[in-house]
Design a protein around this motif. Structure first.
Motif, PDB file in Angstrom:
ATOM      1  N   LEU A 192      17.577  -1.302   1.264  1.00  0.00           N
ATOM      2  CA  LEU A 192      16.653  -0.172   1.264  1.00  0.00           C
ATOM      3  C   LEU A 192      15.402  -0.601   0.509  1.00  0.00           C
ATOM      4  CD1 LEU A 192      17.609   3.504   0.235  1.00  0.00           C
ATOM      5  CD2 LEU A 192      15.306   2.555   0.105  1.00  0.00           C
ATOM      6  N   CYS A 193      14.289  -0.648   1.209  1.00  0.00           N
ATOM      7  CA  CYS A 193      13.030  -1.090   0.623  1.00  0.00           C
ATOM      8  C   CYS A 193      12.082   0.096   0.541  1.00  0.00           C
ATOM      9  CB  CYS A 193      12.411  -2.204   1.468  1.00  0.00           C
ATOM     10  SG  CYS A 193      10.841  -2.828   0.829  1.00  0.00           S
ATOM     11  N   ALA A 194      11.689   0.462  -0.673  1.00  0.00           N
ATOM     12  CA  ALA A 194      10.852   1.647  -0.874  1.00  0.00           C
ATOM     13  C   ALA A 194       9.408   1.253  -1.171  1.00  0.00           C
ATOM     14  CB  ALA A 194      11.406   2.505  -2.010  1.00  0.00           C
ATOM     15  N   GLY A 195       8.495   1.761  -0.363  1.00  0.00           N
ATOM     16  CA  GLY A 195       7.075   1.641  -0.634  1.00  0.00           C
ATOM     17  C   GLY A 195       6.402   0.350  -0.254  1.00  0.00           C
ATOM     18  N   ARG A 196       7.160  -0.616   0.224  1.00  0.00           N
ATOM     19  CA  ARG A 196       6.570  -1.928   0.495  1.00  0.00           C
ATOM     20  C   ARG A 196       6.399  -2.220   1.977  1.00  0.00           C
ATOM     21  NH1 ARG A 196       6.463  -0.956  -4.182  1.00  0.00           N
ATOM     22  NH2 ARG A 196       4.507  -0.214  -3.331  1.00  0.00           N
ATOM     23  N   TYR A 197       6.652  -1.208   2.818  1.00  0.00           N
ATOM     24  CA  TYR A 197       6.345  -1.380   4.239  1.00  0.00           C
ATOM     25  C   TYR A 197       5.837  -0.051   4.770  1.00  0.00           C
ATOM     26  CZ  TYR A 197       6.271  -3.394   8.853  1.00  0.00           C
ATOM     27  OH  TYR A 197       5.833  -3.878  10.071  1.00  0.00           O
ATOM     28  N   THR A 198       4.544   0.141   4.623  1.00  0.00           N
ATOM     29  CA  THR A 198       3.894   1.386   4.994  1.00  0.00           C
ATOM     30  C   THR A 198       2.571   1.063   5.675  1.00  0.00           C
ATOM     31  OG1 THR A 198       2.532   1.647   2.992  1.00  0.00           O
ATOM     32  CG2 THR A 198       4.832   2.371   2.860  1.00  0.00           C
ATOM     33  N   GLY A 223       9.876   5.670   0.953  1.00  0.00           N
ATOM     34  CA  GLY A 223       8.517   5.743   0.435  1.00  0.00           C
ATOM     35  C   GLY A 223       7.446   5.533   1.477  1.00  0.00           C
ATOM     36  N   VAL A 224       7.646   6.041   2.690  1.00  0.00           N
ATOM     37  CA  VAL A 224       6.669   5.784   3.757  1.00  0.00           C
ATOM     38  C   VAL A 224       5.323   6.444   3.487  1.00  0.00           C
ATOM     39  CG1 VAL A 224       8.325   5.352   5.600  1.00  0.00           C
ATOM     40  CG2 VAL A 224       7.603   7.694   5.117  1.00  0.00           C
ATOM     41  N   PHE A 225       5.297   7.416   2.571  1.00  0.00           N
ATOM     42  CA  PHE A 225       4.027   8.062   2.219  1.00  0.00           C
ATOM     43  C   PHE A 225       3.427   7.466   0.940  1.00  0.00           C
ATOM     44  CE2 PHE A 225       6.151  11.895   4.318  1.00  0.00           C
ATOM     45  CZ  PHE A 225       5.578  11.626   5.554  1.00  0.00           C
ATOM     46  N   ASN A 226       4.016   6.370   0.436  1.00  0.00           N
ATOM     47  CA  ASN A 226       3.560   5.762  -0.820  1.00  0.00           C
ATOM     48  C   ASN A 226       3.450   6.802  -1.923  1.00  0.00           C
ATOM     49  OD1 ASN A 226       1.928   3.472   1.156  1.00  0.00           O
ATOM     50  ND2 ASN A 226       3.163   2.761  -0.551  1.00  0.00           N
ATOM     51  N   SER A 227       4.497   7.595  -2.086  1.00  0.00           N
ATOM     52  CA  SER A 227       4.659   8.663  -3.089  1.00  0.00           C
ATOM     53  C   SER A 227       3.647   9.779  -2.949  1.00  0.00           C
ATOM     54  CB  SER A 227       4.674   8.106  -4.524  1.00  0.00           C
ATOM     55  OG  SER A 227       3.400   7.769  -4.989  1.00  0.00           O
ATOM     56  N   ALA A 237      -4.297  12.799  -5.236  1.00  0.00           N
ATOM     57  CA  ALA A 237      -3.076  12.294  -4.610  1.00  0.00           C
ATOM     58  C   ALA A 237      -2.485  11.149  -5.423  1.00  0.00           C
ATOM     59  CB  ALA A 237      -3.365  11.827  -3.181  1.00  0.00           C
ATOM     60  N   THR A 238      -1.182  10.978  -5.313  1.00  0.00           N
ATOM     61  CA  THR A 238      -0.500   9.914  -6.039  1.00  0.00           C
ATOM     62  C   THR A 238      -0.189   8.731  -5.132  1.00  0.00           C
ATOM     63  OG1 THR A 238       1.622  11.011  -5.631  1.00  0.00           O
ATOM     64  CG2 THR A 238       0.535  11.451  -7.737  1.00  0.00           C
ATOM     65  N   TYR A 239      -0.155   7.563  -5.742  1.00  0.00           N
ATOM     66  CA  TYR A 239       0.167   6.318  -5.048  1.00  0.00           C
ATOM     67  C   TYR A 239       1.056   5.512  -5.984  1.00  0.00           C
ATOM     68  CZ  TYR A 239      -0.491   1.549  -3.252  1.00  0.00           C
ATOM     69  OH  TYR A 239      -0.290   0.280  -2.783  1.00  0.00           O
ATOM     70  N   ASP A 240       2.247   5.165  -5.518  1.00  0.00           N
ATOM     71  CA  ASP A 240       3.217   4.485  -6.378  1.00  0.00           C
ATOM     72  C   ASP A 240       3.430   5.236  -7.684  1.00  0.00           C
ATOM     73  OD1 ASP A 240       3.988   2.546  -4.648  1.00  0.00           O
ATOM     74  OD2 ASP A 240       3.031   0.878  -5.683  1.00  0.00           O
ATOM     75  N   TYR A 241       3.580   6.555  -7.581  1.00  0.00           N
ATOM     76  CA  TYR A 241       3.947   7.433  -8.692  1.00  0.00           C
ATOM     77  C   TYR A 241       2.885   7.521  -9.785  1.00  0.00           C
ATOM     78  CZ  TYR A 241       8.242   6.380  -6.246  1.00  0.00           C
ATOM     79  OH  TYR A 241       9.179   6.191  -5.265  1.00  0.00           O
ATOM     80  N   ALA A 242       1.642   7.212  -9.444  1.00  0.00           N
ATOM     81  CA  ALA A 242       0.524   7.357 -10.376  1.00  0.00           C
ATOM     82  C   ALA A 242      -0.696   7.813  -9.582  1.00  0.00           C
ATOM     83  CB  ALA A 242       0.239   6.043 -11.095  1.00  0.00           C
ATOM     84  N   ALA A 243      -1.743   8.193 -10.276  1.00  0.00           N
ATOM     85  CA  ALA A 243      -2.961   8.613  -9.595  1.00  0.00           C
ATOM     86  C   ALA A 243      -3.468   7.487  -8.707  1.00  0.00           C
ATOM     87  CB  ALA A 243      -4.020   8.995 -10.618  1.00  0.00           C
ATOM     88  N   ALA A 244      -3.815   7.812  -7.470  1.00  0.00           N
ATOM     89  CA  ALA A 244      -4.260   6.795  -6.517  1.00  0.00           C
ATOM     90  C   ALA A 244      -5.609   6.220  -6.952  1.00  0.00           C
ATOM     91  CB  ALA A 244      -4.375   7.391  -5.124  1.00  0.00           C
ATOM     92  N   PRO A 245      -5.731   4.885  -7.009  1.00  0.00           N
ATOM     93  CA  PRO A 245      -7.040   4.281  -7.287  1.00  0.00           C
ATOM     94  C   PRO A 245      -8.062   4.705  -6.234  1.00  0.00           C
ATOM     95  CG  PRO A 245      -5.284   2.644  -7.438  1.00  0.00           C
ATOM     96  CD  PRO A 245      -4.678   3.871  -6.840  1.00  0.00           C
ATOM     97  N   ALA A 246      -9.316   4.770  -6.634  1.00  0.00           N
ATOM     98  CA  ALA A 246     -10.355   5.294  -5.746  1.00  0.00           C
ATOM     99  C   ALA A 246     -10.423   4.524  -4.429  1.00  0.00           C
ATOM    100  CB  ALA A 246     -11.704   5.261  -6.457  1.00  0.00           C
ATOM    101  N   GLY A 247     -10.326   3.187  -4.495  1.00  0.00           N
ATOM    102  CA  GLY A 247     -10.417   2.380  -3.275  1.00  0.00           C
ATOM    103  C   GLY A 247      -9.266   2.633  -2.325  1.00  0.00           C
ATOM    104  N   VAL A 248      -8.064   2.783  -2.869  1.00  0.00           N
ATOM    105  CA  VAL A 248      -6.889   3.050  -2.036  1.00  0.00           C
ATOM    106  C   VAL A 248      -6.990   4.446  -1.428  1.00  0.00           C
ATOM    107  CG1 VAL A 248      -4.375   3.236  -2.017  1.00  0.00           C
ATOM    108  CG2 VAL A 248      -5.476   1.489  -3.418  1.00  0.00           C
TER     109      VAL A 248
END
Length: 330
Positions: A192-198, A223-227, A237-248
């Motif tokens: 089970l791979c979470a967040g690394r294939y989205t 994790g298909v929605f990257n959290s 919005a969150t990305y990898d359980y933290a605030a999403a960086p502006a570029g992402v």
């Protein structure tokens, strides 16, 4: 709901699976009736694969899932749980929000990837679930316990599989390196791979997915929605359980513009994307309510035409070498 086998194990999972962390109070409390309604809704839309873990809500996820499924035919669903954390009674006060769960801190977690720890973890899980076996047992986040996981925990899982206590075995992590090692160096059935294939990142394509395909084993994608970011790429919005960086965040918003211009919600494209690779057997989606379950099922069932993937590639948002699903259902 279509289903696929996990490697050569004989265990099958539906293409859309129910992740049961949210019904255990992930980030905010969820009532027992609401949790039961979410599981019932998943069953009603055809989901027959349910994933849980002792870590989720200090055992609450397993207890609630077991209660919600107890009157379903046992051969009618596939259930996975995890080993590696033992729950130890704790007389501390307060809640478990430090570990992201809004539940009373009645227990504490103790890492244990010893053979005895694996057996005890599974025995405790079976008690909470009210079952005599699970279909898939996964080593849960052994990142900091690599050698013990391979030397002690994995052989214990293999032994439990030979006894029929579990039908299939594997590992579940948020990284690809160790999961690839499990695929190449052991006889696991699936990972089970979470967040690394989205849609946002395809690190699993470098080694993990090719290794699975070469070995005839399966990958479950979490994790298909990257959290959260790919569900709604809005400010905050969150990305990898933290605030999403502006570029992402900007990149995800551009993806949304491309998919919606072609009549497809970004969530639908994110749910369907992993099935472009033949090693992917299922995607797991967490839901805390029946409404969230129905929303996920609706988006999962929406056709995603080739024009969506072509549009993402044309705008440099999806690498050209990344495989994509065709327009048919997964």
């Amino acid at each position: 709901m279509p289903s696929r086998p996990l490697g050569r194990s004989g265990v099958c999972v539906t293409a859309l699976g129910f992740g049961a962390a949210a019904v255990a109070g992930l980030y905010e409390d969820v009532g027992a009736e609401e949790a039961a309604a979410a599981v019932d809704a998943a069953w009603a839309v055809g989901v027959r694969y349910f994933d849980t873990a002792p870590h989720y809500g200090l055992g609450r996820s397993e207890r609630r899932l077991g209660e919600a499924l107890k009157n379903r035919p046992r051969d009618g669903f596939t259930l996975s749980t995890k080993v590696g954390r033992i729950l130890v009674p704790h007389d501390g006060k307060g809640d478990d929000l430090a570990h992201a769960f809004a539940v009373p801190a009645t227990h504490r977690r103790r890492w244990d990837f010893s053979a005895d720890g694996v057996r005890r973890s599974l025995e405790d899980s079976l008690t909470r679930l009210g079952l005599d076996h699970v279909d898939l047992a996964l080593l849960h986040d052994p990142d900091d316990h690599e050698e013990q996981a391979f030397r002690e925990a994995y052989p214990a899982l293999e032994d439990l599989r030979s006894q029929g206590v579990v039908r299939a075995i594997g590992a579940g992590m948020n990284q690809t390196r160790m999961l690839t090692r499990f695929l190449t160096d052991t006889d696991v059935d699936a990972v089970l791979c979470a967040g690394r294939y989205t849609l946002l990142e395809q690190g699993a394509l470098e080694s993990l997915l090719p290794a699975a395909a070469a070995a005839g084993k399966s990958v479950i994608v979490g994790g298909v929605f990257n959290s959260g970011l790919l569900a709604d790429p809005s400010p905050g919005a969150t990305y990898d359980y933290a605030a999403a960086p502006a570029g992402v965040l900007r990149r995800a918003a551009r993806m949304r513009d491309v998919t919606e211009a072609r009549g497809v919600p970004l969530r639908a494209a994110a749910l369907r994307f992993p099935f472009g690779h033949p090693a992917v057997a299922s995607v797991l989606v967490g839901a805390r309510s029946s409404a969230e379950v129905r929303d996920a099922a609706e988006h999962f069932g929406r056709p995603v035409p080739d024009a969506v993937w072509e549009g993402l590639r044309t705008r440099g948002l999806l690498p050209g070498e990344v495989p994509v699903p065709d327009g048919s259902q997964p």
